[in-house]
Motif scaffolding. Structure first.
Motif, mmCIF file in Angstrom:
data_model
loop_
_atom_site.group_PDB
_atom_site.id
_atom_site.type_symbol
_atom_site.label_atom_id
_atom_site.label_comp_id
_atom_site.label_asym_id
_atom_site.label_seq_id
_atom_site.Cartn_x
_atom_site.Cartn_y
_atom_site.Cartn_z
ATOM 1 N N ILE A 48 -5.377 2.142 -9.936
ATOM 2 C CA ILE A 48 -5.074 1.718 -8.572
ATOM 3 C C ILE A 48 -5.582 0.288 -8.389
ATOM 4 O O ILE A 48 -6.718 -0.020 -8.760
ATOM 5 N N PHE A 49 -4.736 -0.562 -7.827
ATOM 6 C CA PHE A 49 -5.130 -1.927 -7.508
ATOM 7 C C PHE A 49 -5.347 -2.032 -6.006
ATOM 8 O O PHE A 49 -4.571 -1.495 -5.218
ATOM 9 N N VAL A 50 -6.418 -2.714 -5.631
ATOM 10 C CA VAL A 50 -6.794 -2.835 -4.226
ATOM 11 C C VAL A 50 -7.245 -4.269 -3.931
ATOM 12 O O VAL A 50 -7.533 -5.044 -4.839
ATOM 13 N N ARG A 51 -7.317 -4.584 -2.659
ATOM 14 C CA ARG A 51 -7.899 -5.850 -2.194
ATOM 15 C C ARG A 51 -8.840 -5.526 -1.050
ATOM 16 O O ARG A 51 -8.507 -4.728 -0.170
ATOM 17 N N LYS A 52 -10.031 -6.125 -1.077
ATOM 18 C CA LYS A 52 -10.986 -5.908 0.005
ATOM 19 C C LYS A 52 -10.834 -7.054 0.996
ATOM 20 O O LYS A 52 -10.996 -8.220 0.658
ATOM 21 N N GLU A 53 -10.527 -6.693 2.217
ATOM 22 C CA GLU A 53 -10.336 -7.672 3.281
ATOM 23 C C GLU A 53 -11.681 -8.193 3.784
ATOM 24 O O GLU A 53 -12.734 -7.605 3.497
ATOM 25 N N ALA A 54 -11.647 -9.263 4.562
ATOM 26 C CA ALA A 54 -12.868 -9.866 5.116
ATOM 27 C C ALA A 54 -13.644 -8.882 5.990
ATOM 28 O O ALA A 54 -14.869 -8.934 6.054
ATOM 29 N N ASP A 55 -12.918 -7.959 6.648
ATOM 30 C CA ASP A 55 -13.589 -6.978 7.519
ATOM 31 C C ASP A 55 -14.148 -5.779 6.744
ATOM 32 O O ASP A 55 -14.694 -4.855 7.333
ATOM 33 N N GLY A 56 -13.997 -5.782 5.421
ATOM 34 C CA GLY A 56 -14.521 -4.701 4.593
ATOM 35 C C GLY A 56 -13.533 -3.596 4.293
ATOM 36 O O GLY A 56 -13.819 -2.722 3.486
ATOM 37 N N SER A 57 -12.365 -3.629 4.934
ATOM 38 C CA SER A 57 -11.379 -2.584 4.673
ATOM 39 C C SER A 57 -10.720 -2.812 3.312
ATOM 40 O O SER A 57 -10.676 -3.926 2.801
ATOM 41 N N LEU A 58 -10.214 -1.746 2.749
ATOM 42 C CA LEU A 58 -9.587 -1.782 1.437
ATOM 43 C C LEU A 58 -8.097 -1.554 1.609
ATOM 44 O O LEU A 58 -7.684 -0.613 2.290
ATOM 45 N N VAL A 59 -7.303 -2.418 1.004
ATOM 46 C CA VAL A 59 -5.852 -2.332 1.090
ATOM 47 C C VAL A 59 -5.307 -2.084 -0.310
ATOM 48 O O VAL A 59 -5.650 -2.809 -1.253
ATOM 49 N N GLY A 60 -4.484 -1.055 -0.447
ATOM 50 C CA GLY A 60 -3.863 -0.773 -1.736
ATOM 51 C C GLY A 60 -2.795 -1.797 -2.057
ATOM 52 O O GLY A 60 -2.164 -2.362 -1.167
ATOM 53 N N MET A 61 -2.627 -2.052 -3.343
ATOM 54 C CA MET A 61 -1.621 -3.012 -3.801
ATOM 55 C C MET A 61 -0.818 -2.354 -4.922
ATOM 56 O O MET A 61 -1.391 -1.695 -5.782
ATOM 57 N N ALA A 62 0.489 -2.564 -4.904
ATOM 58 C CA ALA A 62 1.311 -2.107 -6.022
ATOM 59 C C ALA A 62 1.106 -3.076 -7.176
ATOM 60 O O ALA A 62 0.977 -4.282 -6.967
ATOM 61 N N ILE A 63 1.063 -2.566 -8.392
ATOM 62 C CA ILE A 63 0.838 -3.419 -9.549
ATOM 63 C C ILE A 63 1.903 -4.514 -9.635
ATOM 64 O O ILE A 63 1.620 -5.638 -10.045
ATOM 65 N N GLU A 64 3.099 -4.209 -9.181
ATOM 66 C CA GLU A 64 4.177 -5.190 -9.205
ATOM 67 C C GLU A 64 3.890 -6.357 -8.266
ATOM 68 O O GLU A 64 4.388 -7.459 -8.454
ATOM 69 N N ASP A 65 3.077 -6.134 -7.222
ATOM 70 C CA ASP A 65 2.783 -7.167 -6.230
ATOM 71 C C ASP A 65 1.648 -8.097 -6.637
ATOM 72 O O ASP A 65 1.335 -9.042 -5.914
ATOM 73 N N LEU A 66 1.028 -7.832 -7.799
ATOM 74 C CA LEU A 66 -0.072 -8.689 -8.229
ATOM 75 C C LEU A 66 0.405 -10.032 -8.765
ATOM 76 O O LEU A 66 -0.372 -10.967 -8.883
#
Length: 149
Positions: A48-66
């Motif tokens: 699973i690929f994710v990004r941590k936002e400035a507010d601390g929340s975690l957003v999932g990312m599709a591998i294709e979107d990297l």
């Protein structure tokens, strides 16, 4: 999966990798992961690929979107999702990632160790402790040894 299938499993590990906020992952490690899978050293269970936002929340990312470069066929990993990674695991990953960074959460079976682990289970043995020593820890210990010599 029945009990016999579980008897043949190797140890299951996970890792969380953080990519710097100022650099997009280039995908150069993915061919090495593919090689480990093709040689049956590991089996990817979840990726699973994710990004941590400035507010601390975690957003999932599709591998294709990297936006990975290098012509790696990412579809091999796009379907790696057994469901072993749950909400708590995602929260734990969010706790260790720095804001603004992206990360990968990988759950994999150590196929190379499956015959050994199966033999131990048949003998009635069980794993009672396990761990990893980070490379940075080994280097620090070696530096400390050098300093005392």
């Amino acid at each position: 999966m029945n009990d016999t299938d579980f008897d043949e499993l190797g140890p299951i590990d996970y890792l969380v990798v953080e990519f710097p906020a100022d650099r997009r992952p280039d995908g150069s490690a993915l061919p090495l992961l593919v090689d480990l899978v093709e040689r049956r050293i590991i089996r990817v269970l979840d990726l699973i690929f994710v990004r941590k936002e400035a507010d601390g929340s975690l957003v999932g990312m599709a591998i294709e979107d990297l936006g990975l470069e290098g012509g790696v066929d990412v579809t091999l990993f796009a379907e790696a999702a057994t469901g072993l990674i749950d909400r708590t695991d995602l929260e734990d990953a969010a706790a260790v990632l720095a804001p603004g960074c992206s990360g990968a959460i990988l759950v994999y079976e150590n196929c190379w160790a499956a015959p050994f682990a199966s033999a131990l289970r048949r003998e009635g043995a069980q794993l009672v402790a396990s761990g990893r020593i980070p490379v940075q820890g080994i280097l620090a210990a070696l530096d400390a040894l050098d300093a005392t010599n």
